[in-house]
Motif scaffolding. Sequence first.
Motif, PDB file in Angstrom:
ATOM      1  N   LEU A  42       0.842  -1.208   0.000  1.00  0.00           N
ATOM      2  CA  LEU A  42       0.000   0.000   0.000  1.00  0.00           C
ATOM      3  C   LEU A  42       0.875   1.254   0.000  1.00  0.00           C
ATOM      4  CD1 LEU A  42      -2.982  -0.623   2.469  1.00  0.00           C
ATOM      5  CD2 LEU A  42      -3.106  -0.117   0.029  1.00  0.00           C
ATOM      6  N   TYR A  43       1.984   1.203   0.735  1.00  0.00           N
ATOM      7  CA  TYR A  43       2.897   2.352   0.760  1.00  0.00           C
ATOM      8  C   TYR A  43       3.472   2.618  -0.627  1.00  0.00           C
ATOM      9  CZ  TYR A  43       2.874   1.917   5.885  1.00  0.00           C
ATOM     10  OH  TYR A  43       2.517   1.844   7.209  1.00  0.00           O
ATOM     11  N   VAL A  44       3.786   1.550  -1.355  1.00  0.00           N
ATOM     12  CA  VAL A  44       4.287   1.704  -2.728  1.00  0.00           C
ATOM     13  C   VAL A  44       3.257   2.457  -3.569  1.00  0.00           C
ATOM     14  CG1 VAL A  44       4.888   0.480  -4.874  1.00  0.00           C
ATOM     15  CG2 VAL A  44       5.775  -0.338  -2.673  1.00  0.00           C
ATOM     16  N   TYR A  45       2.016   1.992  -3.532  1.00  0.00           N
ATOM     17  CA  TYR A  45       0.958   2.634  -4.324  1.00  0.00           C
ATOM     18  C   TYR A  45       0.749   4.074  -3.875  1.00  0.00           C
ATOM     19  CZ  TYR A  45      -0.147  -2.201  -5.578  1.00  0.00           C
ATOM     20  OH  TYR A  45      -0.072  -3.502  -6.024  1.00  0.00           O
ATOM     21  N   HIS A  46       0.802   4.304  -2.578  1.00  0.00           N
ATOM     22  CA  HIS A  46       0.597   5.633  -2.020  1.00  0.00           C
ATOM     23  C   HIS A  46       1.690   6.590  -2.507  1.00  0.00           C
ATOM     24  CE1 HIS A  46      -0.672   7.958   1.873  1.00  0.00           C
ATOM     25  NE2 HIS A  46      -0.552   8.757   0.841  1.00  0.00           N
ATOM     26  N   VAL A  47       2.944   6.188  -2.346  1.00  0.00           N
ATOM     27  CA  VAL A  47       4.076   7.037  -2.723  1.00  0.00           C
ATOM     28  C   VAL A  47       4.104   7.256  -4.235  1.00  0.00           C
ATOM     29  CG1 VAL A  47       6.599   7.069  -2.901  1.00  0.00           C
ATOM     30  CG2 VAL A  47       5.520   6.548  -0.745  1.00  0.00           C
ATOM     31  N   GLU A  48       3.909   6.193  -4.998  1.00  0.00           N
ATOM     32  CA  GLU A  48       3.952   6.338  -6.451  1.00  0.00           C
ATOM     33  C   GLU A  48       2.771   7.158  -6.956  1.00  0.00           C
ATOM     34  OE1 GLU A  48       4.651   2.446  -8.129  1.00  0.00           O
ATOM     35  OE2 GLU A  48       6.767   2.531  -7.497  1.00  0.00           O
ATOM     36  N   GLY A  49       1.641   7.057  -6.261  1.00  0.00           N
ATOM     37  CA  GLY A  49       0.510   7.913  -6.608  1.00  0.00           C
ATOM     38  C   GLY A  49       0.829   9.372  -6.345  1.00  0.00           C
ATOM     39  N   LEU A  50       1.505   9.639  -5.227  1.00  0.00           N
ATOM     40  CA  LEU A  50       1.865  11.016  -4.892  1.00  0.00           C
ATOM     41  C   LEU A  50       2.932  11.566  -5.838  1.00  0.00           C
ATOM     42  CD1 LEU A  50       2.008  10.797  -0.985  1.00  0.00           C
ATOM     43  CD2 LEU A  50       0.369  12.088  -2.339  1.00  0.00           C
ATOM     44  N   LYS A  51       3.864  10.708  -6.253  1.00  0.00           N
ATOM     45  CA  LYS A  51       5.000  11.196  -7.043  1.00  0.00           C
ATOM     46  C   LYS A  51       4.761  11.130  -8.552  1.00  0.00           C
ATOM     47  CE  LYS A  51       8.303  11.272  -3.589  1.00  0.00           C
ATOM     48  NZ  LYS A  51       8.534  10.548  -2.488  1.00  0.00           N
ATOM     49  N   LYS A  52       4.005  10.131  -9.030  1.00  0.00           N
ATOM     50  CA  LYS A  52       3.880   9.933 -10.476  1.00  0.00           C
ATOM     51  C   LYS A  52       2.490  10.264 -11.015  1.00  0.00           C
ATOM     52  CE  LYS A  52       7.265   6.196 -10.734  1.00  0.00           C
ATOM     53  NZ  LYS A  52       7.443   4.773 -10.977  1.00  0.00           N
ATOM     54  N   GLN A  53       1.493  10.052 -10.241  1.00  0.00           N
ATOM     55  CA  GLN A  53       0.130  10.153 -10.742  1.00  0.00           C
ATOM     56  C   GLN A  53      -0.515  11.510 -10.472  1.00  0.00           C
ATOM     57  OE1 GLN A  53      -1.467   7.151 -12.028  1.00  0.00           O
ATOM     58  NE2 GLN A  53       0.541   6.236 -12.003  1.00  0.00           N
ATOM     59  N   TRP A  76       9.926  -5.771  15.023  1.00  0.00           N
ATOM     60  CA  TRP A  76      10.584  -4.517  14.641  1.00  0.00           C
ATOM     61  C   TRP A  76      10.018  -4.016  13.314  1.00  0.00           C
ATOM     62  CZ3 TRP A  76      13.152  -3.880  10.052  1.00  0.00           C
ATOM     63  CH2 TRP A  76      13.704  -2.616   9.848  1.00  0.00           C
ATOM     64  N   PHE A  77       9.856  -4.922  12.338  1.00  0.00           N
ATOM     65  CA  PHE A  77       9.332  -4.534  11.036  1.00  0.00           C
ATOM     66  C   PHE A  77       7.916  -3.973  11.172  1.00  0.00           C
ATOM     67  CE2 PHE A  77       7.244  -5.333   6.951  1.00  0.00           C
ATOM     68  CZ  PHE A  77       8.100  -4.634   6.118  1.00  0.00           C
ATOM     69  N   HIS A  78       7.120  -4.574  12.020  1.00  0.00           N
ATOM     70  CA  HIS A  78       5.761  -4.092  12.281  1.00  0.00           C
ATOM     71  C   HIS A  78       5.826  -2.646  12.793  1.00  0.00           C
ATOM     72  CE1 HIS A  78       1.503  -4.830  13.741  1.00  0.00           C
ATOM     73  NE2 HIS A  78       1.831  -3.720  14.387  1.00  0.00           N
ATOM     74  N   MET A  79       6.724  -2.395  13.740  1.00  0.00           N
ATOM     75  CA  MET A  79       6.867  -1.043  14.305  1.00  0.00           C
ATOM     76  C   MET A  79       7.393  -0.061  13.247  1.00  0.00           C
ATOM     77  SD  MET A  79       5.636  -1.474  17.160  1.00  0.00           S
ATOM     78  CE  MET A  79       5.210  -2.858  18.168  1.00  0.00           C
ATOM     79  N   TRP A  80       8.280  -0.539  12.390  1.00  0.00           N
ATOM     80  CA  TRP A  80       8.775   0.298  11.296  1.00  0.00           C
ATOM     81  C   TRP A  80       7.617   0.683  10.379  1.00  0.00           C
ATOM     82  CZ3 TRP A  80       8.831  -0.344   5.963  1.00  0.00           C
ATOM     83  CH2 TRP A  80       9.604   0.578   5.258  1.00  0.00           C
ATOM     84  N   CYS A  81       6.751  -0.271  10.062  1.00  0.00           N
ATOM     85  CA  CYS A  81       5.572   0.008   9.237  1.00  0.00           C
ATOM     86  C   CYS A  81       4.684   1.066   9.890  1.00  0.00           C
ATOM     87  CB  CYS A  81       4.764  -1.269   8.995  1.00  0.00           C
ATOM     88  SG  CYS A  81       5.493  -2.418   7.810  1.00  0.00           S
ATOM     89  N   ALA A  82       4.505   0.969  11.203  1.00  0.00           N
ATOM     90  CA  ALA A  82       3.686   1.950  11.922  1.00  0.00           C
ATOM     91  C   ALA A  82       4.314   3.344  11.834  1.00  0.00           C
ATOM     92  CB  ALA A  82       3.517   1.525  13.377  1.00  0.00           C
ATOM     93  N   LYS A  83       5.630   3.402  11.958  1.00  0.00           N
ATOM     94  CA  LYS A  83       6.337   4.692  11.860  1.00  0.00           C
ATOM     95  C   LYS A  83       6.192   5.265  10.447  1.00  0.00           C
ATOM     96  CE  LYS A  83      10.859   4.801  11.376  1.00  0.00           C
ATOM     97  NZ  LYS A  83      11.201   5.485  10.169  1.00  0.00           N
ATOM     98  N   GLU A  84       6.304   4.418   9.455  1.00  0.00           N
ATOM     99  CA  GLU A  84       6.169   4.874   8.068  1.00  0.00           C
ATOM    100  C   GLU A  84       4.745   5.340   7.766  1.00  0.00           C
ATOM    101  OE1 GLU A  84       8.564   5.403   5.699  1.00  0.00           O
ATOM    102  OE2 GLU A  84       9.858   5.017   7.427  1.00  0.00           O
ATOM    103  N   ARG A  85       3.760   4.711   8.373  1.00  0.00           N
ATOM    104  CA  ARG A  85       2.372   5.145   8.179  1.00  0.00           C
ATOM    105  C   ARG A  85       2.203   6.571   8.658  1.00  0.00           C
ATOM    106  NH1 ARG A  85      -2.103   6.421  10.368  1.00  0.00           N
ATOM    107  NH2 ARG A  85      -1.384   6.085  12.479  1.00  0.00           N
TER     108      ARG A  85
END
Length: 154
Positions: free
Chosen positions: A33-44, A108-117
Motif C-alpha cells: 500500500l505504501y508503494v501505491y501511495h508514494v507512487e501515486g503522490l510522485k507519479k500520478q 521490529w518490522f511491524h513497528m517500522w511500518c507503523a512509523k512509516e504510516r
Amino acid sequence: MTNFLSDWYPWIKALHVMSIITWMAGLFYLPRLYVYHVEGLKKQGVVHGSDMDKLFQHQERLLLKAIMNPSMIASWLFGLMLVFTPGIVDWSSIWPWTKAVSVLGMTWFHMWCAKERKALASGNSAKTGRQYRMMNEVPTVFMIVIVLSVIVKF
C-alpha cells in the motif's frame, strides 16, 4: 497453569497459526500500500491531502490498527503460551533461538511500518516506491527462518 497449557495445546497452537497468518498478510500488504501511495503522490499527480491521499491513509490506518496490531498481539500471546507449555521447546537446540530472533525482527518490522504510516500521513515520507518494495521482502526472510526453525528444528 501448565496443565491448562498442555490440555489446550492443540487449540492454542491453532489460534497461534491463525494469528500468524493474519499478521503476515498485513505485513506483506501494508508496504505494498505504501508503494501505491508514494507512487501515486510522485507519479500520478495525487497531492497530499487530496481525496486519494486520504483514502490511502484510511486504508493504511485501518489495516494497521484493526488487523495487524490485534493479530500481532494474539500471535505473541499464543506464542508465549506455547513456549511455556511443558515439553514443547528444547532450549538446548538452535531452532527456538533463531525463531525468537526472527519474531523480534518481525515485530521490529511491524513497528517500522507503523512509523512509516505516520510519516506518509503527515506528508513527511522521504522513501520511494522502490525502497518500500525492497522493505516488503523483509517479512519474507523472517518467515522463511521461522518456518524452517519450527519445522526442521535444526
